[in-house]
Design an enzyme around this catalytic site. Structure first.
Site, short mmCIF file in Angstrom:
data_model
loop_
_atom_site.label_atom_id
_atom_site.label_comp_id
_atom_site.label_asym_id
_atom_site.label_seq_id
_atom_site.Cartn_x
_atom_site.Cartn_y
_atom_site.Cartn_z
N ARG A 1 63.95 25.78 36.69
CA ARG A 1 64.57 27.29 36.68
C ARG A 1 65.58 28.11 35.75
O ARG A 1 65.35 29.24 36.26
CB ARG A 1 65.60 27.13 38.54
CG ARG A 1 65.39 28.89 38.65
CD ARG A 1 66.31 27.96 40.11
NE ARG A 1 67.56 27.86 40.06
CZ ARG A 1 68.70 27.51 39.42
NH1 ARG A 1 68.84 28.70 38.68
NH2 ARG A 1 69.19 27.52 39.30
N TYR B 1 50.01 50.55 41.05
CA TYR B 1 49.39 49.30 41.24
C TYR B 1 49.91 48.99 42.87
O TYR B 1 50.93 48.63 42.69
CB TYR B 1 49.60 47.59 40.23
CG TYR B 1 49.64 46.00 41.62
CD1 TYR B 1 48.83 45.96 42.03
CD2 TYR B 1 50.52 45.90 41.69
CE1 TYR B 1 47.71 44.93 42.29
CE2 TYR B 1 50.28 44.14 42.20
CZ TYR B 1 49.20 43.95 43.16
OH TYR B 1 48.89 42.85 44.10
N ASP C 1 53.39 48.59 32.89
CA ASP C 1 52.58 47.56 33.30
C ASP C 1 50.97 47.14 31.99
O ASP C 1 50.15 48.12 32.57
CB ASP C 1 52.37 47.09 34.77
CG ASP C 1 51.48 46.25 35.33
OD1 ASP C 1 50.72 46.01 34.76
OD2 ASP C 1 51.33 46.08 36.94
N LYS D 1 45.89 37.50 35.04
CA LYS D 1 44.29 37.84 34.40
C LYS D 1 44.26 38.22 33.39
O LYS D 1 44.10 36.70 33.53
CB LYS D 1 44.36 39.55 34.91
CG LYS D 1 45.38 39.91 36.18
CD LYS D 1 44.87 39.59 37.24
CE LYS D 1 45.32 40.00 39.00
NZ LYS D 1 47.01 40.02 39.55
N1 PLP Z 1 50.01 43.96 37.95
C1 PLP Z 1 48.56 44.48 38.33
C2 PLP Z 1 48.09 45.77 37.37
C3 PLP Z 1 47.84 43.75 39.33
O1 PLP Z 1 46.59 44.24 39.43
C4 PLP Z 1 48.28 42.94 39.65
C5 PLP Z 1 47.55 41.50 40.77
O2 PLP Z 1 46.91 42.11 40.89
C6 PLP Z 1 49.56 42.68 39.64
C7 PLP Z 1 50.29 42.90 38.84
C8 PLP Z 1 50.47 41.33 40.78
O3 PLP Z 1 50.44 40.28 39.70
P1 PLP Z 1 50.64 38.97 40.35
O4 PLP Z 1 49.72 38.44 41.56
O5 PLP Z 1 50.24 37.60 39.44
O6 PLP Z 1 51.57 38.87 41.19
#
Ligand code: PLP
Length: 382
Positions: free
Chosen positions: A48, A102, A174, A199
């Site tokens: 952790r 997102y 992001d 992703k």
């Molecule tokens: N940021 C973006 C641009 C995303 O498309 C996503 C998920 O689709 C996330 C963050 C969140 O990621 P996670 O599903 O790994 O928690």
């Protein structure tokens, strides 16, 4: 040992400690490790606390990929985003955030921020002149996405860094859609680059993970918060992610090229009303994308002339792309953001963001481009 310089070499060789001569870093499936006199709680070796050999190797690789001082892996992209926000902001603080976001991040800001005593204001990422009027005495950070999901808007990233420096704000971006192949935010002055490693970084649609990459002092701050909140990546998933990253550049370069060809095909198709892809010359931020990025990713979205019913028919008639949420894997995926990534938003909020029910988002995989185009063409005619 020589220090790798190019991203392609780093993806393979950085963060590979060759423990006992092992070419691939093995899985250290041990919750705790013997102590060697560590005096600080955060240094005690325990899964952790994000410091097992699997964490350390992966973190070294991720930092190397973006030419950053440090990196931290997390249990998901959302764990990276929420833990970072909670580390940088304290009760009473204010955040400036790009309006296209997102859906999960948007939900956290609008639904969870108030109870935490945090506030935010949405900004138009392409109108830097409007940002100053949104500043508050306790504005601490500015948050954007490299390519905003799902319309592929590219905010004025240079202005974001300049504005944040002038007003002493922490910059967070992001960078999931771009991946380190197409853009490395720390090289451009961003403090923290966040990823859903679920992703492109992993690329095989078989795990969930996240990363925070950037300034060492801030990454350490986020690690200490993560140690408390517990959004830790497990060693087996860390191993899989490390394996996936080794082919990141091969996949993403192919996906960049394939997506551009597919975007051009769709743009010229009589059934399509509009394609959103920054690699296309008519995209409003095409010049900026050319200047800043090595490629525009495998992500695009489009509206059909026939609206929602035509979109539903297309999804029913394609045979190769899989109808599923998420993105960045080896297989081509299609989804309607109104029912998946942005389903948590109210219809009014979706409308404001330009996400109509008929919008289709495509994550281009690594299949034959010609075969995907053939399949789309047949499905659009049907
Ligand atoms: N940021 C973006 C641009 C995303 O498309 C996503 C998920 O689709 C996330 C963050 C969140 O990621 P996670 O599903 O790994 O928690």
């Amino acid at each position: 040992m020589r220090v790798p310089k190019q991203l392609e070499t780093k993806a393979v060789h950085s963060g590979e400690p060759h423990i006992n001569g092992a070419v691939a870093t093995p899985i250290f499936q041990s919750a705790m490790f013997e102590t060697f006199g560590e005096s600080n709680y955060h240094n005690v070796r325990y899964i952790r606390l994000n410091n097992t050999p699997n964490h350390l190797a992966l973190q070294e690789k991720l930092a190397a990929l973006e030419n950053a001082e440090a990196a931290l892996v997390t249990a998901s992209g959302m764990a990276a985003i929420t833990t970072t926000l909670l580390s940088i902001l304290s009760s009473g603080d204010h955040l400036l955030v790009q309006e296209e976001l997102y859906g999960g991040t948007h939900d956290f800001l609008t639904k969870d921020f108030p109870a935490l005593g945090l506030t935010c204001d949405f900004i138009d990422g392409n109108d830097p002149n409007s940002w100053e009027s949104k500043l508050k005495p306790r504005t601490k950070a500015l948050y954007v996405e490299t390519f905003a999901n799902p319309l592929m808007v590219v905010p004025d990233l240079k202005a974001v860094v300049q504005f944040a420096r002038a007003h002493k704000l922490v910059t967070m971006i992001d960078n999931t859609f771009a991946s380190p192949v197409n853009y490395r935010p720390p090289e451009h002055g961003f403090d923290l680059s966040l990823h859903s490693c679920t992703k492109y970084l992993n690329g095989h649609s078989d795990l969930v993970a996240g990363a925070v990459i950037g300034r060492a002092d801030l990454v350490q701050k986020v690690k200490m918060k993560l140690d408390h909140l517990g959004g830790t990546l497990d060693p087996h998933t860390a191993y899989l992610l490390q394996r996936g990253i080794k082919t990141l550049h091969l996949r993403v370069k192919y996906q960049n090229e394939s997506a551009l060809k597919i975007a051009k095909f769709l743009e010229s198709h009589s059934a399509i009303a509009k394609v959103n892809y920054p690699g296309l010359e008519n995209h409003p931020q095409h010049q900026r994308a050319r200047e800043l990025f090595n490629g525009c990713s495998g992500m695009l979205s489009f509206f059909l002339k026939g609206g929602l019913s035509a979109a539903e028919a297309l999804l029913k008639n394609v045979t190769l792309p899989i109808i599923a949420p998420s993105l960045g894997g080896v297989e081509t995926l299609l989804t309607r953001p109104a029912t998946t990534s942005h389903a948590g938003l109210s219809p009014e909020d979706r409308k404001k963001m330009g996400i109509s029910d008929g919008l289709i988002r495509m994550s281009v995989g690594i299949e034959s481009t010609d075969e995907i185009i053939e399949d789309l063409d047949r499905a659009l005619k049907a």
